[in-house]
Write an enzyme that holds these catalytic residues in place. Structure first.
Site, PDB file in Angstrom:
ATOM      1  N   ASP A  50     -12.538  -2.726   5.472  1.00 28.98           N
ATOM      2  CA  ASP A  50     -12.162  -2.807   4.057  1.00 28.98           C
ATOM      3  C   ASP A  50     -12.299  -4.231   3.525  1.00 28.98           C
ATOM      4  OD1 ASP A  50     -11.339  -1.592   1.704  1.00 28.98           O
ATOM      5  OD2 ASP A  50      -9.207  -1.883   2.092  1.00 28.98           O
TER       6      ASP A  50
ATOM      7  N   GLN B 263       5.670  -2.603   0.843  1.00 32.71           N
ATOM      8  CA  GLN B 263       5.476  -3.657  -0.144  1.00 32.71           C
ATOM      9  C   GLN B 263       5.565  -5.017   0.537  1.00 32.71           C
ATOM     10  OE1 GLN B 263       8.601  -2.395  -2.818  1.00 32.71           O
ATOM     11  NE2 GLN B 263       9.978  -4.044  -2.155  1.00 32.71           N
ATOM     12  N   VAL B 264       5.073  -6.045  -0.157  1.00 33.50           N
ATOM     13  CA  VAL B 264       4.917  -7.375   0.444  1.00 33.50           C
ATOM     14  C   VAL B 264       5.725  -8.404  -0.342  1.00 33.50           C
ATOM     15  CG1 VAL B 264       3.272  -9.158   1.115  1.00 33.50           C
ATOM     16  CG2 VAL B 264       2.604  -6.750   1.241  1.00 33.50           C
TER      17      VAL B 264
ATOM     18  N   ALA C 184       3.217  -7.411  -4.032  1.00 33.29           N
ATOM     19  CA  ALA C 184       2.366  -6.208  -4.011  1.00 33.29           C
ATOM     20  C   ALA C 184       3.216  -5.030  -3.548  1.00 33.29           C
ATOM     21  CB  ALA C 184       1.170  -6.399  -3.084  1.00 33.29           C
TER      22      ALA C 184
ATOM     23  N   LYS D 131       5.718  -7.879   5.112  1.00 34.52           N
ATOM     24  CA  LYS D 131       5.364  -6.519   4.695  1.00 34.52           C
ATOM     25  C   LYS D 131       6.454  -5.579   5.210  1.00 34.52           C
ATOM     26  CE  LYS D 131       1.323  -3.438   4.760  1.00 34.52           C
ATOM     27  NZ  LYS D 131      -0.064  -3.298   5.305  1.00 34.52           N
TER      28      LYS D 131
ATOM     29  N   ALA E  51       2.898  -0.669  -2.550  1.00 37.49           N
ATOM     30  CA  ALA E  51       2.043   0.501  -2.333  1.00 37.49           C
ATOM     31  C   ALA E  51       2.908   1.662  -1.873  1.00 37.49           C
ATOM     32  CB  ALA E  51       0.955   0.181  -1.309  1.00 37.49           C
ATOM     33  N   SER E  52       2.272   2.775  -1.537  1.00 39.43           N
ATOM     34  CA  SER E  52       3.017   3.985  -1.205  1.00 39.43           C
ATOM     35  C   SER E  52       3.759   3.867   0.124  1.00 39.43           C
ATOM     36  CB  SER E  52       2.071   5.184  -1.159  1.00 39.43           C
ATOM     37  OG  SER E  52       1.027   4.948  -0.240  1.00 39.43           O
ATOM     38  N   ILE E  53       3.202   3.104   1.062  1.00 44.66           N
ATOM     39  CA  ILE E  53       3.825   2.994   2.386  1.00 44.66           C
ATOM     40  C   ILE E  53       4.744   1.785   2.482  1.00 44.66           C
ATOM     41  CG2 ILE E  53       3.325   2.578   4.830  1.00 44.66           C
ATOM     42  CD1 ILE E  53       1.014   4.436   4.631  1.00 44.66           C
TER      43      ILE E  53
END
Length: 549
Positions: free
Chosen positions: A282, A132-133, A126, A147, A128-130
């Site tokens: 969430d 990744q995993v 995965a 992460k 994302a902007s901040i």
């Protein structure tokens, strides 16, 4: 920084929000090339303003995408059509290379990947902007997910935050209606949220707290945090080998059905809200996994909210006010939350809340639709610019997310029916003698402290007044802008007079014919005219860029 401001203004104009920049007085920050060149307009088939706003945030980059995601939770601040569009914002970011991952892990954990992990997958599962995993295996054989924060993202976000604070300040100063929404407070809330998200140790602590709260629950599982492999920019968690909750066909192997899963997850959320005061905001289907032994694993703990004991009591009182149709109590509770400003028309607000509460008066908790009540109530509050505290807005977002999850798992389920036992237990706990006595003791202690300090405070105020040092501060609305405009005008006038003086002086020098000469003309006079010409052109460019002649 100026270049980034110019990019923001250009993007506002591109998506037809240029009037906002003009009203804030930052339209002149655009580069001269952009002012001369005809601005590219957004494509014609995106004529929806909410959609344009979403596209604008996407074009401005990761920080603004995150801001939009935060705003999508604030049903009390922005209209439903903007909420719907901002909810579509995704972190569609390309992953960064394994070389940067290795360098960051070496800097954060003090060792190379090969020394820390038995295996480490190069391709992220995965991104994302901040961060990744990646999947990995520790030397001891434990399967984990790692992460890793995107290199340089903190510097980018901090620079964008500085600009956001400046723009929010401009908005509060130059757009009167913007003050109702307190843009500086929104940026502060966003800064707090995104800095928490960038601190992976905070996410690890959230996971540990959830694990402690659910240690006796046989149905809920929280992955373990590996602190020896965790820092502010690296988070290592136990890998959960399970089935994503959206894959319904695989549930038969676990012995659970969709209705059971929905009930377990909703009960877990209600326990977090009513008993723990610490909730996962969430809980969508991607963060709920079904393990092979039938337990349900909750994932991704970056978005969590805290409710103090007093805040939980206020929310319970609001629930009681709704079911009893007590509008006066409900408005008083909104005051206690600090949500109602001085300019709110209480009489009109009371009429609208009366009409809303009449719909639910006398109903049992099992007859209430929580998500619908929240939506209708927030629409009323937005109408009167009544702000909801950040943690309550996060709770509202969490409740709507869990409602969405449960409706996917079991369309017939009623969130309020599952919540009813928790709400009733919380209300009973409120009237228990031990809790009443404890509240009374705290109130007496607080009042005794206030009364003890009162004589000293009063004496201090009177002493200041007696010595003539007591001051009243007067802040007329809009006066600062008038002063700034007068100051700018006087500066331009003074500058013009200086240019005129240089021209007159140079003319006199040329008349004298004094040496040395250049092209038969006194050199000092030529230099004076050149200087006056340069300063005059600079003043013209400045006036054109500011748009104020």
């Amino acid at each position: 920084m100026i270049k980034r401001y110019g990019k923001i203004v250009d993007t506002l104009i591109k998506y037809e929000f240029g009037h906002i920049a003009d009203r804030m007085g930052i339209g002149n920050i655009r580069p001269l090339r952009s002012r001369i060149k005809k601005q590219e307009k957004v494509i014609k088939d995106t004529d929806s303003r909410p959609k344009n706003a979403r596209l604008m945030l996407e074009e401005l980059g990761p920080t603004y995408v995150k801001l939009g995601q935060i705003l999508s939770m604030r049903h009390d601040l922005i209209p439903p059509d903007y909420i719907k569009e901002f909810s579509k914002l995704q972190d569609d970011i390309q992953p960064f290379g394994i070389e940067k991952v290795e360098r960051l892990i070496r800097e954060e954990l003090g060792s190379d990947i090969k020394d820390l992990y038995e295996s480490f997958e190069k391709e992220p599962i995965a991104a994302a902007s901040i961060g990744q995993v990646h999947r990995a295996k520790l030397k001891g054989g434990d399967d984990v997910v790692v992460k890793v924060q995107r290199p340089g993202i903190k510097k980018t976000i901090d620079a964008d935050l500085d600009i956001m604070y400046s723009i929010a300040g401009f908005a509060e100063e130059h757009i009167p209606e913007a003050r109702l929404y307190k843009p500086l407070e929104i940026v502060e809330e966003f800064e707090h949220s995104i800095h928490n998200e960038m601190d992976y140790t905070q996410e690890g602590r959230n996971a540990e707290r959830f694990a402690h709260n659910f240690k006796d629950d046989p149905h809920i599982y929280i992955p373990e945090v590996y602190w020896d492999y965790t820092s502010m920019k690296v988070l290592t968690l136990e890998y959960i080998d399970g089935t994503k909750s959206t894959l319904f066909d695989d549930f038969a192997e676990s012995g659970l059905d969709r209705k059971q899963i929905a009930n377990i997850v909703i009960e877990a959320f209600m326990k977090q809200v009513y008993e723990d005061g610490f909730f996962h905001a969430d809980l969508h289907s991607g963060n709920v996994f079904i393990m092979s032994d039938g337990r349900i694993a909750l994932l991704d703990f970056g978005m969590a909210g805290f409710l103090s004991h007093d805040m939980r009591n206020l929310l319970i009182d609001e629930l009681i006010a709704i079911t009893k149709g007590d509008t006066a109590l409900y408005i008083e509770l909104l005051r206690d939350l600090g949500s109602i400003g001085d300019k709110v028309d209480i009489a009109l607000l009371k009429i609208d809340i009366d009409n809303l509460l009449y719909k639910y008066y006398g109903r049992s908790l099992s007859q209430l639709n929580t998500a619908l009540i929240l939506e209708e109530m927030i629409n009323v509050l937005r109408k009167y610019q009544v702000r909801v505290p950040a943690n309550v807005a996060l709770l509202s977002k969490g409740a709507m997310t869990i409602e969405g999850f449960s409706s996917i798992m079991d369309p017939q389920i009623n969130l309020t029916i599952v919540a009813e036992p928790f709400a009733k237990k919380a209300i009973k706990d409120r009237i228990r003698l031990t809790n009443i006595a404890g509240s009374a003791y705290r109130d007496i202690s607080n009042w005794s402290r206030v009364l003890h300090r009162a004589p000293m405070k009063i004496s201090h105020v009177l002493d200041i007044a007696e010595r003539g040092y007591l001051k009243l501060r007067f802040e007329p609305q809009g006066f600062d802008r008038v002063v700034a405009e007068i100051d700018a005008a006087s500066n331009r006038l003074a500058f013009s007079l200086i240019i005129s003086a240089i021209i007159v002086g140079s003319s006199l020098v040329i008349q004298t014919g004094m040496a040395p000469h250049i092209w038969g003309v006194p050199l000092l006079g030529v230099i004076g005219f050149l200087m006056a010409g340069f300063l005059g052109m600079w003043l013209v460019v400045y006036i054109l860029r500011t748009g104020r002649i």
